[in-house]
Design a protein around this motif. Structure first.
Motif, short mmCIF file in Angstrom:
data_model
loop_
_atom_site.label_atom_id
_atom_site.label_comp_id
_atom_site.label_asym_id
_atom_site.label_seq_id
_atom_site.Cartn_x
_atom_site.Cartn_y
_atom_site.Cartn_z
N UNK A 209 20.98 -52.96 -99.85
CA UNK A 209 21.99 -53.96 -100.23
C UNK A 209 23.31 -53.27 -100.52
N UNK A 210 24.39 -53.86 -100.03
CA UNK A 210 25.74 -53.37 -100.30
C UNK A 210 26.70 -54.54 -100.41
N UNK A 211 27.52 -54.51 -101.46
CA UNK A 211 28.54 -55.56 -101.61
C UNK A 211 29.92 -54.94 -101.56
N UNK A 212 30.81 -55.60 -100.77
CA UNK A 212 32.21 -55.18 -100.72
C UNK A 212 33.02 -56.10 -101.65
N UNK A 213 33.71 -55.56 -102.63
CA UNK A 213 34.56 -56.42 -103.45
C UNK A 213 35.83 -56.87 -102.73
N UNK A 214 36.25 -56.12 -101.71
CA UNK A 214 37.42 -56.49 -100.91
C UNK A 214 36.94 -56.87 -99.53
N UNK A 215 37.14 -58.14 -99.15
CA UNK A 215 36.59 -58.66 -97.90
C UNK A 215 37.53 -58.40 -96.73
N UNK A 216 37.87 -57.16 -96.51
CA UNK A 216 38.81 -56.81 -95.46
C UNK A 216 38.26 -57.23 -94.10
N UNK A 217 39.03 -58.03 -93.37
CA UNK A 217 38.71 -58.48 -92.01
C UNK A 217 37.42 -59.27 -91.92
N UNK A 218 36.99 -59.83 -93.03
CA UNK A 218 35.88 -60.78 -93.05
C UNK A 218 34.61 -60.20 -92.42
N UNK A 219 33.87 -61.01 -91.67
CA UNK A 219 32.58 -60.54 -91.14
C UNK A 219 32.75 -59.36 -90.21
N UNK A 220 33.75 -59.39 -89.35
CA UNK A 220 33.97 -58.28 -88.42
C UNK A 220 34.22 -56.99 -89.18
N UNK A 221 35.01 -57.07 -90.26
CA UNK A 221 35.25 -55.89 -91.08
C UNK A 221 34.01 -55.43 -91.82
N UNK A 222 33.17 -56.38 -92.19
CA UNK A 222 31.91 -56.07 -92.86
C UNK A 222 31.01 -55.23 -91.95
N UNK A 223 30.86 -55.68 -90.70
CA UNK A 223 30.03 -54.95 -89.73
C UNK A 223 30.67 -53.60 -89.41
N UNK A 224 31.99 -53.57 -89.21
CA UNK A 224 32.67 -52.32 -88.85
C UNK A 224 32.55 -51.29 -89.97
N UNK A 225 32.63 -51.75 -91.22
CA UNK A 225 32.49 -50.83 -92.34
C UNK A 225 31.09 -50.22 -92.37
N UNK A 226 30.07 -51.04 -92.07
CA UNK A 226 28.70 -50.50 -92.00
C UNK A 226 28.59 -49.46 -90.89
N UNK A 227 29.19 -49.73 -89.73
CA UNK A 227 29.14 -48.78 -88.62
C UNK A 227 29.76 -47.45 -89.04
N UNK A 228 30.90 -47.51 -89.71
CA UNK A 228 31.58 -46.28 -90.12
C UNK A 228 30.77 -45.48 -91.14
N UNK A 229 30.02 -46.16 -91.99
CA UNK A 229 29.28 -45.46 -93.04
C UNK A 229 27.87 -45.07 -92.62
N UNK A 230 27.20 -45.93 -91.87
CA UNK A 230 25.78 -45.70 -91.61
C UNK A 230 25.39 -45.75 -90.13
N UNK A 231 26.33 -46.13 -89.26
CA UNK A 231 25.99 -46.36 -87.86
C UNK A 231 25.43 -45.15 -87.14
N UNK A 232 25.80 -43.95 -87.56
CA UNK A 232 25.33 -42.76 -86.88
C UNK A 232 23.84 -42.56 -86.96
#
Length: 723
Positions: A209-232
């Protein structure tokens, strides 16, 4: 690890309450809309045979073009048989624009009919049955959520977890709940539901589970942030919505197809709408279940490896997404500029531009979603989609896009632009009739002629054009019904041939009445966007709670009034015109009772008891739906609660919440003013109850996201106990 700012791990104790795995960064490349695409590694070749696909596209688009040309010829004979008028040309142009839309839908549906009868809709080596393939890579299932009911979200995730475990392939999958929730009460409830889910499944090392307090770029930003942190760490990711359900076997089969086809970047399934209880939701799910496969098979039949993405219930190659699908911000101000709302179309187009194949497999069962329960709820969602699709006008000219990807965007734009065009067509038709009534016809004019010049509008030819247009408009429903007759399981699941036919009739009649109201709703949406109004981001209602009647009156009286005025205008022009417009007028005049009836659960259940609007997933639910129903039934009856009280009443939840806090603010980081105000209000509050009443939502969220805020709450609780 933390749920903090979405950029670095949290400072929690890393023990029993560890919410996230170790990070595996993957660079997310932002694409340019004017420069050539980024390419890495070897060129990728589409899977589909180019010659066969070219023939299919020629058949669909060529036939639609020929139909449109003939329709334009016939309509020209109706309006301008003895000469052109300004209104006649306007109506003709509007007719051609609208007719080409339904002509393409018709010819695509014919392709879908052929595919359905041949049991197509798969490809990529995917089979609907037989032994499940082995997997050699790791895949993440991503469940983004935004102010949704945590109980519903976790129940769906529990069903998918158990379904995946039943396949014997669970070790190849991890599950991520990616929260963008802004409501602090829902946030804390999410944490409690997440901990309960992990305890119930034993998924401590597999559910995160992970919560973003700042909803940058909404759902697309949510997925992109996951890719940058854990996608590898994951070769693929399966994207879901909060109402998504996917059977474990379905997920295994599409992931295995990704492993077998290294040139494929995305595989989209066909989500079937389920769990509808109101009349509106049950109409949506019946239409989706009976007509949806025909439409989806049609577009898959001629799109091939240039398919589209619908934002959920799809598997994506993580490297392809990171390499190609980083979205730029559009130039200009909102609503046309800024973040791209309808990101899925653009992400698919950018991946295809980078050489990755995009496929749809509508023939694979086991993919589900839910429908909004009322016309009001779907209008709220539709307004956001409308803005996102209109933004594509700035994207469609992007350098290097495949022409089919451009067509996807143009069709998305057209799905909303056609509503104001239809309204203009109706109004122009009234003006032509008005002109015919008050303009004295010149039968012979200034030139000598043996034959008179009859009035411009040819009513006999107009009748044939109307019948032909309605035939092309309704033909996909007829083809879908015929295809259903050739599918014994679906036919039985829909109540048999007779009940299915009656259901098609009911859905068509009620849908036809709703259509004019939906036209005006979409038209107002388009106009508000053109006037510069942003849609915002609202949570979607998914339950079947009724809408108070007075709220319905306030929302729909304007459409009723418009229908009365339009009807009066038509009646004053001519009775035949009034009768011709009756289907449109009825829907508008009765907009209020129509909206109230379609949002009614009682009306939906009455048709269910009568055996109408049935779908196979109701009459014989598949395993994943039974699991989800059981998980929902096991939810506590009393859900929800105030966040501060929940945390103070449950030391275990408080400890987990602390462990998942973001790291403390570093020197130079901006100070959150809501936190400062919230801490001040806490210092002035004598007890937790007083604090709850004093804090605004944003202040409460800031306090709950801060170690200092939690210490102040503990101090208030201690003082209350001493008192």
């Amino acid at each position: 690890m933390g749920m903090g700012d979405g950029s670095r791990p949290g400072t929690g104790d890393g023990g029993a309450f560890r919410a996230l795995p170790d990070e595996a960064p993957l660079e997310m490349a932002t694409q340019s809309l004017s420069e050539p695409p980024l390419t890495h590694g070897r060129p990728r070749v589409p899977v589909t045979e180019p010659a066969l696909m070219a023939l299919r596209r020629l058949a669909v688009i060529g036939s639609a073009t020929l139909l449109t040309i003939y329709g334009a010829y016939a309509m020209n004979r109706v309006l301008n048989s003895v000469g052109y008028s300004v209104l006649g040309v306007v109506v003709l142009v509007l007719f051609v624009l609208l007719f080409q839309w339904i002509a393409l839908a018709f010819t695509s549906a014919v392709g879908g009919f052929v595919s359905l009868l041949r049991h197509g809709g798969l490809g990529l080596g995917i089979a609907c049955d037989g032994e499940l393939p082995a997997l050699s890579t790791r895949t993440a299932l991503l469940m983004p959520t935004y102010n949704e009911s945590p109980g519903r979200v976790m129940a769906g995730l529990r069903a998918m977890y158990d379904s995946m475990a039943a396949t014997g392939r669970l070790d190849s999958f991890d599950f991520f709940i990616l929260s963008d929730t802004t409501n602090p009460d829902v946030w804390v409830e999410e944490e409690a539901a997440f901990l309960a889910l992990r305890a119930a499944t034993g998924g401590d090392g597999r559910i995160f589970y992970r919560r973003r307090p700042l909803n940058t770029e909404r759902k697309a930003g949510n997925i992109a942030e996951w890719v940058r942190r854990f996608g590898g760490a994951y070769a693929q990711m399966v994207t879901l919505d909060a109402d998504s359900l996917m059977a474990g076997g379905t997920v295994v089969r599409i992931v295995a197809a990704m492993e077998r086809n290294p040139g494929v970047g995305l595989i989209q399934t066909l989500p079937e709408i389920v769990n509808g209880t109101t009349l509106f939701a049950r109409m949506q799910q019946f239409a989706g279940r009976v007509y949806g496969p025909l439409i989806a098979h049609g577009i898959a039949w001629w799109h091939g490896s240039e398919g589209n993405y619908w934002g959920h219930n799809a598997v994506i190659r993580t490297r392809a997404f990171a390499e190609q699908a980083g979205l730029p911000h559009l130039p200009g101000r909102k609503p046309f500029g800024g973040h791209i709302l309808s990101h899925d179309f653009v992400e698919a187009a950018l991946m295809r531009r980078g050489g990755w194949a995009i496929h749809m497999v509508p023939g694979l069962p086991g993919s589900y979603e839910e429908s909004p329960p009322s016309l009001t709820d779907i209008a709220i969602r539709d307004r956001r989609w409308c803005q996102g699709n209109l933004q594509h006008a700035k994207v469609v000219g992007t350098r290097g896009l495949n022409w089919v990807s451009r067509l996807h965007m143009l069709m998305g734009i057209g799905s909303y632009v056609t509503s104001p065009l239809w309204l203009l067509f109706l109004l122009a038709g009234i003006l032509i009739s008005l002109q015919s009534r008050f303009e004295k016809p010149e039968y012979f004019g200034d030139t000598k002629s043996l034959y008179p010049n009859w009035p411009h509008v040819d009513p006999e030819q107009a009748k044939y054009v109307f019948i032909g247009t309605m035939g092309i408009l309704l033909a996909p429903k007829l083809l879908a019904y015929v295809a259903l007759l050739f599918d014994p399981a679906t036919r039985r699941g829909c109540g048999g041939a007779v009940r299915a036919a009656l259901s098609v009739l009911v859905e068509t009649l009620i849908g036809g009445l709703v259509a004019p109201v939906a036209m005006l709703i979409q038209t107002s949406g388009v106009l508000s966007i053109l006037l510069g109004r942003d849609s915002g981001w609202n949570a979607q209602r998914r339950d079947d709670g009724g809408v108070p009647f007075m709220d319905t009156v306030r929302a729909y009286w304007i459409y009723m009034l418009f229908g009365l005025v339009l009807g009066a205008c038509a009646w004053s022009v001519s009775i035949p015109l009034f009768l011709w417009m009756t289907p449109v007028l009825l829907g508008l005049v009765f907009a209020i009772p129509l909206a109230a009836a379609t949002s009614s659960r009682d009306a939906g259940q009455a048709l269910l008891r009568a055996g109408l609007l049935l779908i196979p997933e109701e009459t014989s639910p598949p395993d994943i739906l039974r699991r989800a129903a059981a998980a929902n039934a096991a939810r506590p009856e009393a859900e929800g609660g105030e966040a501060i009280h929940l945390l103070l009443a449950d030391p275990g939840l408080m400890a987990a919440h602390r462990a998942m806090l973001p790291p403390p603010r570093r020197p130079g980081d901006p100070i959150n003013p809501d936190l400062l105000v919230g801490l001040l209000k806490l210092s002035e509050s004598p007890d937790p109850d007083s604090a709850v009443k004093r804090l605004r939502r944003t202040e409460k969220a800031a306090v709950l996201g801060s170690a200092d805020g939690l210490e102040r709450l503990d101090a208030l609780r201690g003082g209350e106990r001493r008192g």
